[in-house]
Write a protein that holds these residues in place. Sequence first.
Motif, mmCIF file in Angstrom:
data_model
loop_
_atom_site.group_PDB
_atom_site.id
_atom_site.type_symbol
_atom_site.label_atom_id
_atom_site.label_comp_id
_atom_site.label_asym_id
_atom_site.label_seq_id
_atom_site.Cartn_x
_atom_site.Cartn_y
_atom_site.Cartn_z
ATOM 1 N N ALA A 1 0.839 -1.202 0.000
ATOM 2 C CA ALA A 1 0.000 0.000 0.000
ATOM 3 C C ALA A 1 0.874 1.252 0.000
ATOM 4 O O ALA A 1 1.931 1.298 0.650
ATOM 5 C CB ALA A 1 -0.905 -0.003 1.237
ATOM 6 N N ASN A 2 0.440 2.245 -0.762
ATOM 7 C CA ASN A 2 1.114 3.545 -0.868
ATOM 8 C C ASN A 2 2.478 3.453 -1.562
ATOM 9 O O ASN A 2 3.318 4.336 -1.405
ATOM 10 C CB ASN A 2 1.284 4.195 0.510
ATOM 11 C CG ASN A 2 1.528 5.698 0.396
ATOM 12 O OD1 ASN A 2 0.862 6.397 -0.385
ATOM 13 N ND2 ASN A 2 2.494 6.210 1.151
ATOM 14 N N GLN A 3 2.687 2.392 -2.307
ATOM 15 C CA GLN A 3 3.941 2.295 -3.072
ATOM 16 C C GLN A 3 3.669 2.493 -4.560
ATOM 17 O O GLN A 3 2.581 2.191 -5.071
ATOM 18 C CB GLN A 3 4.609 0.936 -2.860
ATOM 19 C CG GLN A 3 5.375 0.815 -1.562
ATOM 20 C CD GLN A 3 6.278 -0.404 -1.553
ATOM 21 O OE1 GLN A 3 5.967 -1.434 -2.153
ATOM 22 N NE2 GLN A 3 7.408 -0.301 -0.860
ATOM 23 N N GLY A 4 4.673 3.020 -5.224
ATOM 24 C CA GLY A 4 4.673 3.106 -6.675
ATOM 25 C C GLY A 4 5.901 2.394 -7.209
ATOM 26 O O GLY A 4 6.739 1.904 -6.444
ATOM 27 N N ASP B 1 8.098 3.647 -1.634
ATOM 28 C CA ASP B 1 7.029 4.474 -1.090
ATOM 29 C C ASP B 1 6.840 5.723 -1.936
ATOM 30 O O ASP B 1 7.806 6.289 -2.473
ATOM 31 C CB ASP B 1 7.354 4.887 0.346
ATOM 32 C CG ASP B 1 7.358 3.706 1.305
ATOM 33 O OD1 ASP B 1 6.719 2.687 0.980
ATOM 34 O OD2 ASP B 1 8.021 3.800 2.361
ATOM 35 N N ALA B 2 5.590 6.153 -2.048
ATOM 36 C CA ALA B 2 5.294 7.375 -2.801
ATOM 37 C C ALA B 2 6.001 8.569 -2.155
ATOM 38 O O ALA B 2 6.204 8.610 -0.940
ATOM 39 C CB ALA B 2 3.792 7.605 -2.843
ATOM 40 N N LYS C 1 4.245 8.154 -7.357
ATOM 41 C CA LYS C 1 2.860 8.182 -6.888
ATOM 42 C C LYS C 1 2.375 6.769 -6.603
ATOM 43 O O LYS C 1 2.822 5.804 -7.247
ATOM 44 C CB LYS C 1 1.955 8.829 -7.938
ATOM 45 C CG LYS C 1 2.225 10.322 -8.143
ATOM 46 C CD LYS C 1 1.215 10.928 -9.115
ATOM 47 C CE LYS C 1 1.437 12.433 -9.250
ATOM 48 N NZ LYS C 1 0.447 13.057 -10.175
ATOM 49 N N PRO C 2 1.443 6.613 -5.666
ATOM 50 C CA PRO C 2 0.934 5.276 -5.340
ATOM 51 C C PRO C 2 0.277 4.611 -6.549
ATOM 52 O O PRO C 2 -0.448 5.251 -7.312
ATOM 53 C CB PRO C 2 -0.108 5.548 -4.243
ATOM 54 C CG PRO C 2 0.230 6.892 -3.698
ATOM 55 C CD PRO C 2 0.813 7.663 -4.840
ATOM 56 N N ASN C 3 0.585 3.332 -6.740
ATOM 57 C CA ASN C 3 -0.020 2.519 -7.798
ATOM 58 C C ASN C 3 0.241 3.075 -9.204
ATOM 59 O O ASN C 3 -0.521 2.802 -10.130
ATOM 60 C CB ASN C 3 -1.530 2.382 -7.571
ATOM 61 C CG ASN C 3 -1.852 1.790 -6.224
ATOM 62 O OD1 ASN C 3 -1.283 0.776 -5.826
ATOM 63 N ND2 ASN C 3 -2.768 2.435 -5.497
#
Length: 456
Positions: free
Chosen positions: A268-271, A414-415, A433-435
């Motif tokens: 979660a919250n990773q790009g 992480d974003a 940015k996330p995703n």
Amino acid sequence: MLKILGLSLLFMAGLSGCAYNSVFVNYPSQIAPYKQQLASNSPTTNITALADNISGNDGLLYAQESGRIMQVAGDFEQSKTYYQQAIAAYQAFDDKATISASQLGAGASSILLNDNAIPYRGPGYERIMLHQYQALNYLFSGDAQGALVEVRRSNELQSMEQARYQQSQESVQAMANGTIDAQMAQLGQAAGSVTSSFLNAYSYYITGLLHELANEPNDAFIDYRKAAQITPDNRYLQQDLVRLAKQLAMPQYDEFAKRWGDAVLATANQGQVVFIVERSFVPEKQSITVPFSIGGNWQTASLATYQRQIPLAEQSQIGGLGQTLYADSIAHIDALAINALKEDLPAALIRQAARIYAKYELNQSVQSSSRRASNQVDAAAMVMQIFNVISEQADRRSWLTLPRQAQIAKQFIDAGDYDIRLNNSQNVKIEVKPNRTTLIWAIETGNRTRFYSIII
């Protein structure tokens, strides 16, 4: 004197017809100032002078060089225009079903001058990379669909080049002799473990990446697997295959996971950050010139070759992401170039033999017609031999602003905003940015590294 004047006119005609090609001025020396500029703050200085040559005999080559220079400088729209001119030139070659009058003229000139009189038609690996680079132009200009069109064409060309290569191998075997064997061995050593010019893992990787970014995972898996077959030790390709096999519930997943470890997925919250790293320039062709005498007349034979290069490091360090990320080599463009020359060697030797014979016959004709005027024999023979020596130039043309090596790296992080650097380059800011995927294209030219990034 009339015969000498005729030879002089022939010589001058050759000069006047090569204002925009490399008949008497070797190509590497022509492009050297532009390569030097790519390491400066003004990479496009005098680009108009280079692009003006696109209408000449070597127009396709100058279009490729102009497009690459503008691309390295970050002007993707102008690069796209130049590349389109090169693509059109390739298409024009394809569309010529019969030999035109201009082709006959070029062929005749090449018999008496050298192969540089033949209009330049790049080897297959250059054409493949042209479409790959045009795809990146579209992508960094915001046109993902246009990019997909170009990479699909790149894949088609790789298949076509494989068929052409098989025919070339038959020619090599049919013409085997000491000269060919020696050159083949030298070029083989220079190319290292790469054995063909058409198998380009870099192009397959870009195709797979664009398919994945377009949410076409099945197509992405196919191209990543082709790239991995060519460059099997690249760990990022291995992880891509494991990840997509797991995502698509493919039967290969268990095998891949056992060989390379389980898939690394974003939390979660990773790009995702994806790095394309291009380093240095492809090497220039060198010339081998062998003098010899036929019937008392001196002739020379010149062939292009490559010398063995000092290897580049297989990894680059990417800092600024928390822990150092290492980019792995995915393709050696220099090896593709060397193999392209190796594959063309049989045809080059056929042209060389025809040229040597034609020049010998011309020498005999000049001396025979001059014997009635003994005071002109020595002068005519001297002029003819000088002409033979200076007109015999190896064809050293190739796309010289291409990178020598391509590397890739990927990581989920992480974003946020990051200051990154490549090896000893300056720091640049990127956003994650996330995703989403942040694609970073790093181009190293001399002591200068330029970064371009896009969030997809």
